[in-house]
Design a protein around this motif. Structure first.
Motif, PDB file in Angstrom:
ATOM      1  N   THR A  41       0.841  -1.188   0.000  1.00  0.00           N
ATOM      2  CA  THR A  41       0.000   0.000   0.000  1.00  0.00           C
ATOM      3  C   THR A  41       0.880   1.242   0.000  1.00  0.00           C
ATOM      4  N   LYS A  46      -3.978   3.767   6.954  1.00  0.00           N
ATOM      5  CA  LYS A  46      -5.283   3.767   6.293  1.00  0.00           C
ATOM      6  C   LYS A  46      -5.667   2.351   5.847  1.00  0.00           C
ATOM      7  N   ARG A  47      -4.703   1.614   5.324  1.00  0.00           N
ATOM      8  CA  ARG A  47      -4.982   0.255   4.850  1.00  0.00           C
ATOM      9  C   ARG A  47      -5.328  -0.667   6.021  1.00  0.00           C
ATOM     10  N   THR A  50      -8.815  -0.002   7.019  1.00  0.00           N
ATOM     11  CA  THR A  50      -9.721  -0.574   6.021  1.00  0.00           C
ATOM     12  C   THR A  50      -9.904  -2.068   6.260  1.00  0.00           C
ATOM     13  N   HIS A  51      -8.811  -2.763   6.502  1.00  0.00           N
ATOM     14  CA  HIS A  51      -8.896  -4.199   6.809  1.00  0.00           C
ATOM     15  C   HIS A  51      -9.781  -4.419   8.031  1.00  0.00           C
ATOM     16  N   ARG A  53     -12.124  -2.674   9.274  1.00  0.00           N
ATOM     17  CA  ARG A  53     -13.538  -2.357   9.042  1.00  0.00           C
ATOM     18  C   ARG A  53     -14.220  -3.457   8.220  1.00  0.00           C
ATOM     19  N   LYS A  55     -13.430  -4.110   5.116  1.00  0.00           N
ATOM     20  CA  LYS A  55     -13.495  -3.621   3.736  1.00  0.00           C
ATOM     21  C   LYS A  55     -12.199  -3.884   2.973  1.00  0.00           C
ATOM     22  N   GLY A  56     -11.264  -4.599   3.605  1.00  0.00           N
ATOM     23  CA  GLY A  56      -9.984  -4.888   2.960  1.00  0.00           C
ATOM     24  C   GLY A  56     -10.079  -6.140   2.116  1.00  0.00           C
TER      25      GLY A  56
END
Length: 109
Positions: A41, A46-47, A50-51, A53, A55-56
């Motif tokens: 990334t 941020k990544r 995202t994971h 949440r 959503k990764g």
């Protein structure tokens, strides 16, 4: 001469901004089931969010929460992707040994 120095400083500043904006990271996550996930990334924090949440990557969605074990900076996306590909070929123990060894070294990136 002053104008030349000013232009050179501006060019250097733009170049440094370009390098910082194009830095890419190879990272390793530890999932809730103790498995490892590897990715790349341009923004690790941020990544990771995202994971976590859900959503990764599909792999990590069912293995939450994940935590960051390791990250390594590279000058380009291609370099980070190459490091990720090589890392994925290692055995789990070899991956953990690599992380432990790299974390002993002074941070240079």
């Amino acid at each position: 001469l002053w104008l030349f120095a000013r232009k050179a400083a501006t060019i250097l500043l733009l170049f440094m901004r370009f390098i910082m904006e194009n830095k890419a990271y190879f990272y390793v996550l530890e999932c809730a089931d103790d498995s490892l996930y590897t990715g790349y990334t341009t923004n690790v924090e941020k990544r990771l969010a995202t994971h976590n949440r859900g959503k990764g990557a599909k792999y990590t969605r069912g293995r939450l929460p994940v935590k960051l074990l390791y990250q390594e900076a590279f000058g380009s996306k291609q370099e980070a992707m190459s490091a990720e590909a090589l890392f994925k070929k290692r055995s789990r123990q070899s991956k953990l040994n690599y992380i432990a060894e790299m974390q002993k070294k002074p941070c240079s990136k």
